[in-house]
Design a protein around this motif. Structure first.
Motif, PDB file in Angstrom:
ATOM      1  N   THR A 221      42.221 -27.442 112.903  1.00  0.00           N
ATOM      2  CA  THR A 221      41.459 -28.507 113.546  1.00  0.00           C
ATOM      3  C   THR A 221      41.774 -29.846 112.880  1.00  0.00           C
ATOM      4  O   THR A 221      42.004 -30.850 113.549  1.00  0.00           O
ATOM      5  CB  THR A 221      39.946 -28.210 113.422  1.00  0.00           C
ATOM      6  OG1 THR A 221      39.700 -26.898 113.923  1.00  0.00           O
ATOM      7  CG2 THR A 221      39.138 -29.205 114.222  1.00  0.00           C
ATOM      8  N   TYR A 222      41.789 -29.820 111.569  1.00  0.00           N
ATOM      9  CA  TYR A 222      42.024 -31.026 110.780  1.00  0.00           C
ATOM     10  C   TYR A 222      43.350 -31.673 111.167  1.00  0.00           C
ATOM     11  O   TYR A 222      43.424 -32.862 111.481  1.00  0.00           O
ATOM     12  CB  TYR A 222      42.025 -30.618 109.300  1.00  0.00           C
ATOM     13  CG  TYR A 222      42.196 -31.737 108.297  1.00  0.00           C
ATOM     14  CD1 TYR A 222      41.095 -32.468 107.872  1.00  0.00           C
ATOM     15  CD2 TYR A 222      43.438 -32.029 107.769  1.00  0.00           C
ATOM     16  CE1 TYR A 222      41.244 -33.480 106.928  1.00  0.00           C
ATOM     17  CE2 TYR A 222      43.591 -33.038 106.831  1.00  0.00           C
ATOM     18  CZ  TYR A 222      42.497 -33.759 106.413  1.00  0.00           C
ATOM     19  OH  TYR A 222      42.649 -34.747 105.489  1.00  0.00           O
ATOM     20  N   SER A 223      44.408 -30.874 111.189  1.00  0.00           N
ATOM     21  CA  SER A 223      45.723 -31.464 111.451  1.00  0.00           C
ATOM     22  C   SER A 223      45.893 -31.868 112.909  1.00  0.00           C
ATOM     23  O   SER A 223      46.537 -32.867 113.199  1.00  0.00           O
ATOM     24  CB  SER A 223      46.831 -30.489 111.042  1.00  0.00           C
ATOM     25  OG  SER A 223      46.989 -30.533 109.637  1.00  0.00           O
ATOM     26  N   VAL A 224      45.312 -31.114 113.816  1.00  0.00           N
ATOM     27  CA  VAL A 224      45.477 -31.500 115.218  1.00  0.00           C
ATOM     28  C   VAL A 224      44.721 -32.808 115.472  1.00  0.00           C
ATOM     29  O   VAL A 224      45.172 -33.666 116.228  1.00  0.00           O
ATOM     30  CB  VAL A 224      45.057 -30.359 116.180  1.00  0.00           C
ATOM     31  CG1 VAL A 224      43.592 -30.407 116.545  1.00  0.00           C
ATOM     32  CG2 VAL A 224      45.910 -30.413 117.439  1.00  0.00           C
ATOM     33  N   MET A 225      43.604 -32.995 114.784  1.00  0.00           N
ATOM     34  CA  MET A 225      42.871 -34.253 114.953  1.00  0.00           C
ATOM     35  C   MET A 225      43.658 -35.423 114.357  1.00  0.00           C
ATOM     36  O   MET A 225      43.717 -36.499 114.940  1.00  0.00           O
ATOM     37  CB  MET A 225      41.478 -34.149 114.324  1.00  0.00           C
ATOM     38  CG  MET A 225      40.522 -33.306 115.173  1.00  0.00           C
ATOM     39  SD  MET A 225      38.971 -32.883 114.328  1.00  0.00           S
ATOM     40  CE  MET A 225      38.155 -34.480 114.262  1.00  0.00           C
ATOM     41  N   GLU A 226      44.265 -35.186 113.207  1.00  0.00           N
ATOM     42  CA  GLU A 226      45.089 -36.257 112.621  1.00  0.00           C
ATOM     43  C   GLU A 226      46.255 -36.595 113.549  1.00  0.00           C
ATOM     44  O   GLU A 226      46.605 -37.763 113.735  1.00  0.00           O
ATOM     45  CB  GLU A 226      45.620 -35.840 111.246  1.00  0.00           C
ATOM     46  CG  GLU A 226      44.531 -35.835 110.184  1.00  0.00           C
ATOM     47  CD  GLU A 226      45.067 -35.869 108.755  1.00  0.00           C
ATOM     48  OE1 GLU A 226      44.406 -36.452 107.895  1.00  0.00           O
ATOM     49  OE2 GLU A 226      46.158 -35.305 108.494  1.00  0.00           O
TER      50      GLU A 226
ATOM     51  N   ALA B 264      39.206 -36.386 109.269  1.00  0.00           N
ATOM     52  CA  ALA B 264      40.204 -36.218 110.314  1.00  0.00           C
ATOM     53  C   ALA B 264      39.879 -37.055 111.548  1.00  0.00           C
ATOM     54  O   ALA B 264      40.668 -37.113 112.474  1.00  0.00           O
ATOM     55  CB  ALA B 264      40.317 -34.744 110.702  1.00  0.00           C
ATOM     56  N   GLY B 265      38.707 -37.699 111.562  1.00  0.00           N
ATOM     57  CA  GLY B 265      38.431 -38.634 112.646  1.00  0.00           C
ATOM     58  C   GLY B 265      37.301 -38.276 113.582  1.00  0.00           C
ATOM     59  O   GLY B 265      37.190 -38.845 114.669  1.00  0.00           O
ATOM     60  N   SER B 266      36.424 -37.361 113.196  1.00  0.00           N
ATOM     61  CA  SER B 266      35.346 -36.984 114.104  1.00  0.00           C
ATOM     62  C   SER B 266      34.391 -38.150 114.357  1.00  0.00           C
ATOM     63  O   SER B 266      34.099 -38.936 113.455  1.00  0.00           O
ATOM     64  CB  SER B 266      34.545 -35.815 113.509  1.00  0.00           C
ATOM     65  OG  SER B 266      33.573 -35.391 114.439  1.00  0.00           O
ATOM     66  N   SER B 267      33.911 -38.250 115.584  1.00  0.00           N
ATOM     67  CA  SER B 267      32.910 -39.263 115.903  1.00  0.00           C
ATOM     68  C   SER B 267      31.528 -38.669 116.084  1.00  0.00           C
ATOM     69  O   SER B 267      30.530 -39.330 115.883  1.00  0.00           O
ATOM     70  CB  SER B 267      33.303 -40.027 117.171  1.00  0.00           C
ATOM     71  OG  SER B 267      34.261 -41.000 116.878  1.00  0.00           O
ATOM     72  N   ILE B 268      31.484 -37.412 116.557  1.00  0.00           N
ATOM     73  CA  ILE B 268      30.184 -36.749 116.702  1.00  0.00           C
ATOM     74  C   ILE B 268      30.257 -35.404 115.995  1.00  0.00           C
ATOM     75  O   ILE B 268      31.104 -34.571 116.317  1.00  0.00           O
ATOM     76  CB  ILE B 268      29.815 -36.495 118.179  1.00  0.00           C
ATOM     77  CG1 ILE B 268      29.887 -37.781 118.995  1.00  0.00           C
ATOM     78  CG2 ILE B 268      28.408 -35.890 118.275  1.00  0.00           C
ATOM     79  CD1 ILE B 268      29.622 -37.581 120.480  1.00  0.00           C
TER      80      ILE B 268
ATOM     81  N   ILE C 164      31.119 -29.347 103.777  1.00  0.00           N
ATOM     82  CA  ILE C 164      32.559 -29.548 103.540  1.00  0.00           C
ATOM     83  C   ILE C 164      33.321 -29.519 104.866  1.00  0.00           C
ATOM     84  O   ILE C 164      34.232 -30.316 105.093  1.00  0.00           O
ATOM     85  CB  ILE C 164      33.101 -28.500 102.538  1.00  0.00           C
ATOM     86  CG1 ILE C 164      32.471 -28.745 101.162  1.00  0.00           C
ATOM     87  CG2 ILE C 164      34.627 -28.584 102.435  1.00  0.00           C
ATOM     88  CD1 ILE C 164      32.906 -27.767 100.085  1.00  0.00           C
ATOM     89  N   THR C 165      32.919 -28.603 105.756  1.00  0.00           N
ATOM     90  CA  THR C 165      33.528 -28.626 107.095  1.00  0.00           C
ATOM     91  C   THR C 165      33.327 -30.013 107.713  1.00  0.00           C
ATOM     92  O   THR C 165      34.251 -30.609 108.265  1.00  0.00           O
ATOM     93  CB  THR C 165      32.895 -27.542 107.990  1.00  0.00           C
ATOM     94  OG1 THR C 165      33.051 -26.270 107.367  1.00  0.00           O
ATOM     95  CG2 THR C 165      33.571 -27.504 109.356  1.00  0.00           C
ATOM     96  N   ALA C 166      32.117 -30.539 107.567  1.00  0.00           N
ATOM     97  CA  ALA C 166      31.810 -31.839 108.165  1.00  0.00           C
ATOM     98  C   ALA C 166      32.641 -32.961 107.533  1.00  0.00           C
ATOM     99  O   ALA C 166      33.180 -33.816 108.242  1.00  0.00           O
ATOM    100  CB  ALA C 166      30.320 -32.133 108.033  1.00  0.00           C
ATOM    101  N   ILE C 167      32.772 -32.958 106.213  1.00  0.00           N
ATOM    102  CA  ILE C 167      33.511 -34.058 105.578  1.00  0.00           C
ATOM    103  C   ILE C 167      34.994 -33.987 105.951  1.00  0.00           C
ATOM    104  O   ILE C 167      35.652 -35.009 106.147  1.00  0.00           O
ATOM    105  CB  ILE C 167      33.300 -34.098 104.038  1.00  0.00           C
ATOM    106  CG1 ILE C 167      33.670 -35.485 103.476  1.00  0.00           C
ATOM    107  CG2 ILE C 167      34.150 -33.071 103.312  1.00  0.00           C
ATOM    108  CD1 ILE C 167      32.651 -36.532 103.719  1.00  0.00           C
TER     109      ILE C 167
END
Lengths: 318, 451, 740
Positions: free
Chosen positions: A225-230, A293-297, A285-288
């Protein structure tokens, strides 16, 4: 020689999206730099935290909720309205109504029952915008979510997840009844883009769309998830791909709180240490990671995790 | 960016002498390009070529080696800003703070945790790596006593932390031979400390404002010392993120050698809240931290943090795998269903979670296909009938069940016929769901039907 | 446009506008100009007037200015001897008609006691009720049903005016449209009879839920169909009131509606039909009236006439370009991917078709739309139940498809789908393709009632479902007579041969568009395949025609057309627009790639490559190793090591992932001299290439004995040995320009 901050130039900007209406409307997106990089761009809107209210009361047990979280809500779990108010007390920016009970494999609650739950929440929180999240059952979600949209027309709430298999019905209803859609694609840059295009082709403006890239928990695929968001963020900002310039939503609490690390009691796994802290950290930690990675919500659950994450959002985006 | 294999090849002697262990110079060049071998293995390379290659192959961020033996780690030597661009190579060290003002009992208990808290996950050991011993008392005697005690009681490397150069000099003597870390050199004292670190083969943290780093590190390097770690004095999450980002970008994008060193983040100074501390530490892991120091090493904190470290530093192009074998979920018995899938960690995790959620007791049988997902493994010819059938027979699931039915992923329905033939008549191949999300419903129906 | 139609429409429009003007006057006289006038529960006023003109009609006094506007729109009725272009004036007359009708219907609501319609919001019509007429749908219904049009669960609507000749035909027509998930909006009459009343007489349930919607008895009630469409454009299409262009285009492009005119076409009908054409809704008539065939406003034809009742629905669907919705494959056995891999042994077999013992083949042929009939499935020869158990019979599956967007080049692509489509039926085994077809049907499937014709049914249903974007009609013939099968087989073989040649004959220089494939970016984030006629995808699964078809089927998918633009380098294979695309699609990671070079910025490789080409510096040559060969190679690296070296979407000069057949292309690393550079192949790969014409290619390159000069692992596995071999056989690469 004076120190020069090594700044990046970004060609693109992420759409600003408004959820809800009136004074209490919540704005997200609108930023033009990579996450947390406030030194080289503007972030007019910080990431927000939506706290969960479930349509069925959770149980305090190994399959339900662990004590850390259950205690915080135990007085309100049978009353969605009171539950939602409690979330606001805990600092939620908006409320996410989780319709897990509508899943045919769970309680198979009807659309009418879901509407009742939403109604109670709405009555309790007034104009605070709602996120209505389905059970991830393609068939059932495309039945339940449109029914709720119809029952609460023009509230400009956010509905999800809409996936390739059911986005048509959900999107069409969002257009007809004045709501927003969260499109969920499975951890792939191109699929995320394709879903945005498909939703737009159906007639919903991308100003009404947020992206759920499929959220995994720490330990269970967070790195994907992290890398796909980046990657999506870089496509949106560095490469100015206007079909990717939508903010993210991450339904993370469900994932974090079903992990072994959060759920196993000290008796079951003595080496894992105290259960409350462990579970809360799985969520925070999941949230941070998702914020980085760019989450808005962020859809979150535990009040302590929410408190820490809200504090950190405020510090990081101050 | 380094040179391509062909560019390197052109600088090689092109003798195919095989003395480097590779069959051709081209193969050797490709290994060099990927950083998998060293130029020194080529006995015939010219000095000119050596100089060119050394320059091209010098990492933009210095790799600093800390610790010895099984507890030896390298930090730095990173090549990218985003893990998807290649991978993050050298995960940060989780450091745990010990103060010389703590009483013996506290130290003993915490030291025990520090040494013993450890978890195994997909073949990796999760734990804390570095003891950070701080001279909080200001008393060099107390400091060195604690240092000695910890040194005597752990195999893990130690970072000695004091403002007092004399105390650090004594500490360095104790740490000699451990490849530990000294904290910290400053603008005022670096000349002396560099000599101490050099003499005792320790690495050295340079504590300086970020804008001063460019001035100081070249001077240190000039003294023939390169094992530098940077503490840019960030004491809150935002500054830490920004400084780490600046350092990484300057080193990689601006090719500024003065910033080409790993970083050190003192998270324990940023908050008193345990949850917040660990959450900031997690951010440091994701965003370019090299040494990450937290206040304690409780298992409930180390576990999630070490998972974070494992996840972020997983090679995106080389998937995590789980071990081949039989995994019982929800306490299965001899009548429970058997699901077979591949050893791609994510496949395993998602399938296992779905089975857990179904509450149906089930045997999950994981087959080693080099970490590929079901469809990929199938198309690569690794998750196919003539591989699965012998595996099923060998893995011993037959000893655990009375029935002879196995459920295969819906995505490989096309192999069911052949698998049936390969397994023979005793067995029955059942086609499962395509998506893990549908497993709970499938299992419930399956169990109901088979009772 | 036909002059007769234009004249009739204009005449009709004049009559209607005049009539409505009078009605408005009467109403104002009776109620006064301030009397409110509105449809029930709508925010869109009189929707046609509001949507097209942006004007709100809220009271009677708002109507006269609209009528004045209608009059301005109305063209003169063309004189008998005058010859002018007709379409424009007739369309204007049509619009005037729609505005007038909108007001005529609204007037019916002025006095609630006299309103002929059921209360607004009625969805279900009580069969016991005398009144079946719904009038205008309120906004609640419009939204709810509009969603179905947007999401595609209702493909469109039929606005039926008039009535078929008898009740039986009415029921049949209604049923046919229901089966296709169409809404049927009914209004007007033919000689006093209307379709809705015919259906009621037959006991058919009417109402929104059954999708059979009676609007009203008058022709003017047909306006509610267009009112619905106009509101949908504003509600779902984001069209602002008065943005007539957007309203009309939205309907043309998204609401797949058509007018069915059943009975004598009056001037009024003509006028209304002209109005509908503005929305892109064509008219299909059962009577013999002049046709308007050329494309213009509507997507295809505008007026098609004299269509028999049993063909009228399918004709309408074809003319409107509407896609058929198929929800479930209609066969008596289970169907789904779970059955794809099932085997049928001899013991469980009812019948066997083809294989080693009998001739059999399958074939896909493109036809014109009017040459075939959709869902017509014939078995020519004996059906399954006429055979003994266990026999092997000759078999031919001859599929004819037609579609406005279908291209001859898609035939083999569709044909290749038969295998996996047929295999998904439980108890049906399908092996091979073309003329090496081998099928079996199990006893169980036979007992469940599976017949040969169901093979046709599967193909019809699935081809519509999966390839609806390019296929509009599917007709299937199944042959079981040996003579016939053999006769057709010859024809099919000729076509197979021709297809192979056609693809082989395509040249990169002769096309101006290549295709992209970014399917693999999920794991090789920056990898971009550019697929040209002479350079198939490195996975071997996609040639350019596959990509072209994939794009037509899924326009937002990973295969996109790439106009080449100016040639940058004809030898290395670079084009201006292709460079740009690669740069963008690789997320700026790859500046450009040379399609025909292995040394200078070769194409990236994802990981799916069938084979890898590698330079051999000492030999001044290249070698190719494929996935199936796991031994040592002269470059010093095995396939697995090489794959780890070149994969992941990076450019690796000296190495390139390729498909096996690309080796036989004239563009195979042609920048470095092409095939003549090839010095080593694994034996199995070499044999495969020989079977596929390696000898011929060597001759074309002017080295007829090259095949024998290419070494395999049987000759050598190190670069030194290969060099010796090359010297011994006199390999041409040794004489070529240095590679590096």
């Amino acid at each position: 020689m004076a120190f020069a901050i090594p700044k990046e130039n970004y060609a693109g900007k992420v759409r600003e999206i408004v959820i809800g209406k009136g004074d209490k409307a919540v704005k997200i997106g609108g930023y033009d730099s990579m996450p947390l990089c406030t030194f080289e761009g503007t972030w007019p809107n910080k990431p927000v935290v939506a706290m969960e209210v479930y349509d069925v009361a959770p149980e305090l047990n190994a399959q339900g909720w662990p004590p850390a979280t259950f205690e915080a809500f135990k007085d309100v779990i049978n009353d969605p309205g009171a539950w939602a108010k409690k979330c606001l007390e805990y600092g939620a920016d908006l409320i996410c109504v989780q319709l897990a009970g509508t899943d045919p494999n769970a309680q198979n609650k009807s659309a009418e029952e879901a509407i009742e739950v939403v109604k109670k929440v709405k009555e309790a929180v007034g104009d605070i915008p709602l996120i209505i999240w389905g059970s991830n059952n393609l068939e059932k979600d495309q039945e339940v979510l449109p029914a709720i949209m119809e029952a609460f027309p023009n509230e400009n709430w956010l509905f999800g997840p809409a996936e390739e298999g059911n986005y048509k019905k959900i999107t069409a209803s969002a257009i007809g009844y004045g709501h927003l859609v969260a499109g969920k694609s499975s951890i792939d840059v191109n699929l995320a883009k394709q879903l945005n295009i498909l939703i737009e082709n159906l007639g919903l403006s991308l100003d009404k769309v947020v992206m759920d890239p499929t959220t995994a928990s720490l330990g269970y695929g967070i790195e994907y998830t992290y890398s796909v968001m980046e990657r999506i963020s870089l496509a949106a900002l560095a490469q100015n791909d206007d079909k990717m310039q939508n903010p993210f939503i991450n339904d993370l609490a469900k994932e974090a709180w079903k992990t072994r690390e959060a759920m196993l009691t000290v008796e079951e796994e003595p080496t894992y240490g105290e259960q409350n802290t462990r579970g809360i950290l799985m969520e925070s930690i999941t949230a941070i990671d998702l914020i980085a990675a760019g989450s808005s919500i962020l859809i979150m659950r535990n009040p302590t995790a929410v408190k820490v994450i809200k504090e950190l959002i405020n510090e990081l985006y101050s | 960016m380094g040179l391509t294999g062909i560019q390197i090849f052109k600088l090689l002697p092109k003798k195919n002498c095989k003395e480097c262990g590779q069959p051709t110079c081209l193969a050797f060049a490709m290994q060099l390009a990927q950083g998998k071998t060293e130029l020194s293995k080529c006995p015939y390379v010219s000095d000119e070529a050596k100089a060119k290659l050394a320059e091209a192959s010098e990492p933009p961020i210095r790799g600093v080696v800390i610790g010895t033996g099984d507890e030896q780690y390298k930090i730095g030597e990173e090549l990218v800003l985003y893990r998807h661009d290649k991978t993050f190579f050298n995960p940060p060290l989780i450091g745990v703070l010990f103060k010389d003002t703590e009483d013996d009992a506290t130290i003993d208990a915490r030291l025990k945790n520090f040494n013993e808290v450890s978890f195994e996950r997909v073949g990796y050991i999760l734990k804390a790596h570095l003891a950070v011993v701080k001279n909080e008392s200001g008393d060099a005697g107390k400091f060195t006593a604690l240092l000695q005690k910890i040194k005597d009681n752990t195999k893990k490397p130690i970072m000695a932390m004091s403002d007092d150069v004399a105390a650090l000099e004594q500490a360095a003597g104790i740490l000699k031979g451990t490849k530990g870390v000294l904290y910290a050199a400053t603008e005022e004292n670096y000349e002396k400390l560099v000599d101490i670190a050099k003499a005792n083969e320790l690495s050295l943290v340079l504590k300086a404002p970020i804008e001063k780093v460019a001035e100081l590190t070249p001077k240190i390097v000039e003294k023939g010392f390169k094992d530098i770690i940077l503490d840019t004095e960030a004491r809150d999450a935002k500054t830490m993120f920004q400084h780490n980002t600046f350092v990484r970008r300057l080193a990689l994008k601006k090719k500024d050698k003065a910033y080409g060193f790993p970083t050190c983040n003192l998270i324990y100074e940023m908050t008193d809240d345990e949850i917040k501390e660990a959450t900031i530490a997690a951010l440091a892991i994701a965003k370019y931290g090299g040494i990450i120091v937290i206040s304690d090493c409780k298992p409930e904190v180390i576990l999630p943090l070490a998972i974070q470290r494992l996840n972020i530093y997983t090679d995106p192009q080389r998937p995590m795998v789980v071990e081949q074998g039989i995994y019982p979920i929800n306490e299965p018995d001899e009548n429970s269903p058997v699901i077979v899938t591949t050893n791609f960690a994510l496949t395993y995790f998602i399938v296992a979670a779905a089975i857990e959620a179904s509450r149906v007791p089930t045997w999950l049988v994981i087959m080693d296909v080099e970490g590929m997902s079901v469809l990929t493994a199938w198309s690569a010819g690794k998750f196919v009938a003539d591989a699965i059938a012998p595996f099923i027979k060998k893995v011993g699931i037959a000893d655990k069940i009375k029935h002879r039915k196995i459920i295969i992923p819906g995505y490989v329905a096309q192999i069911s016929g052949e698998l049936q033939e390969e397994l023979g008549e005793d067995w029955e191949v059942v086609i499962g769901t395509r998506e893990a999300a549908d497993i709970p419903a499938f299992l419930k129906e399956y169990v109901a039907k088979n009772q | 446009m036909s002059k007769i139609i234009a004249s009739a429409a204009i005449r009709g429009a004049h009559k209607i506008v005049e009539r409505v003007e009078n009605k408005i006057k009467e109403a104002i006289d009776q109620y006064g100009p301030d009397k409110e006038v509105a449809y029930p529960n709508t925010a869109y006023y009189l929707p046609i007037i509001y949507g097209i003109l942006g004007r709100k009609v809220e009271k009677l006094g708002d109507m006269p200015p609209i009528i004045e506007y209608c009059k301005q729109l109305l063209p003169e009725v063309p004189a008998e001897d005058l010859w002018i272009p007709y379409l424009g004036p007739a369309l204007d007359a049509g619009m005037a008609t729609l505005f007038a009708y909108d007001m005529e219907e609204a007037l019916k609501y002025v006095d609630p006691d006299k309103c002929p319609y059921l209360p607004g919001g009625t969805e279900w019509i009580d069969p016991a009720s005398d009144n079946i007429w719904l009038g205008a749908a309120d906004d609640v219904i419009m939204r709810k049903r509009g969603v179905e049009f947007v999401d595609g669960s209702a493909p469109g609507f039929a606005a039926v005016v008039g009535a078929p000749p008898d009740v039986e035909t009415a029921v049949k027509l209604a049923k046919e449209m229901q089966e296709k998930y169409l809404y049927v909006f009914m209004a007007s009459d033919h000689n006093g009879v209307n379709m809705a009343e015919q259906l009621k007489e037959a006991g058919v349930q009417l109402g929104w839920d059954t999708r059979l919607v009676p609007f009203g008895k008058d022709t003017s009630a047909a306006i509610h169909a267009l009112g619905f469409a106009t509101r949908a454009a504003m509600s779902f299409g984001g069209a602002k009131p008065g943005d007539y262009r957007k309203v009309l285009l939205y309907n043309k492009n998204r609401i797949f509606a058509f007018v069915l005119a059943l009975g004598t076409v009056t001037d009024e009908w003509y006028a209304a039909a002209a109005g509908a054409i503005n929305y892109g809704f064509p008219t299909i008539a059962d009577s013999d009236i002049p046709e308007i065939l050329p494309y213009g406003v509507c997507t295809y034809e505008h007026v098609v006439s004299n269509v028999p009742h049993d063909k009228i629905v399918s004709k309408a669907i074809e003319v409107r370009g509407l896609k058929i919705v198929i929800k479930k494959v209609d066969v008596p056995v289970s169907y789904g991917p779970a059955f794809e891999g099932e085997r049928i042994g001899k013991d469980a077999m009812r019948i066997e078709m083809g294989g080693p013992k009998a001739p059999a083949f399958e074939f896909c042929e493109m036809k014109d739309l009017d040459e075939i009939e959709d869902n017509k499935i014939e078995v020519i020869g004996k059906e399954i139940d006429e055979y003994e158990r266990g026999v092997t019979i000759p078999f031919a599956i001859w599929v004819q498809v037609a579609g406005r967007k279908f291209q001859k080049d898609f035939e083999p692509i569709i044909e290749r789908q038969f295998h996996h489509l047929i295999n998904q039926a439980e108890g049906v085994l399908h092996i091979g393709q073309r003329d090496i077809l081998w099928m079996r049907i199990s006893d169980k499937a036979y007992e469940a009632g599976f017949k040969f014709k169901h093979i046709g049914q599967i193909l019809h249903d699935k081809l519509h479902q999966e390839f609806g974007a390019i296929i509009d009609k599917v007709q299937v013939k199944i042959y079981t007579e040996e003579e016939k099968v053999k006769e057709l087989l010859e024809k099919a073989r000729a076509v197979y041969h021709e297809r192979d040649n056609r693809l082989a004959g395509m040249k990169d220089e002769e096309v101006d568009t290549f295709y992209s494939c970014t399917l693999c970016q999920s794991f090789a984030p920056n990898h971009v395949c550019v697929i040209t006629p002479e350079r198939p995808g490195l996975c071997g699964a996609y040639n350019m025609l596959d990509c072209k078809a994939a794009y037509e089927i899924n326009p937002t998918g990973p295969n996109q057309p790439l106009p080449k633009g100016e040639v940058v380098d004809p030898v290395k294979g670079r084009w201006e627009k292709i460079d740009e695309f690669i740069y963008t699609a690789s997320h700026n990671a790859v500046e450009y790639a040379c399609a025909y070079s292995i040394m200078d910025n070769p194409m990236t490789s994802c990981g799916c490559f069938e084979a890898i080409a590698v330079v051999l510096p000492m030999c001044n040559a290249i070698m190719v190793v494929d996935r199936d060969y796991t031994g040592d190679t002269p470059c010093g690296m095995r396939f697995s090591t090489l794959a780890g070296t070149v994969g992941g979407g990076i450019q690796t000069p000296g190495f390139v992932g390729i498909s096996k057949l690309y080796i036989l292309s004239k563009k195979f690393i042609s920048a470095e001299g092409g095939l003549k550079r090839l010095a080593w192949l694994p034996k199995a790969l070499k044999e495969f290439l020989v079977e596929n014409g390696l000898q011929k290619r060597c001759e074309e390159e002017g080295v007829p004995d090259l095949v024998d000069k290419i070494a395999t692992e049987e000759d050598c596995t190190t670069e030194e040995e290969l060099y010796e071999w090359m010297q011994k056989v006199g390999h041409p690469a040794l004489e070529m320009e240095p590679l590096m």
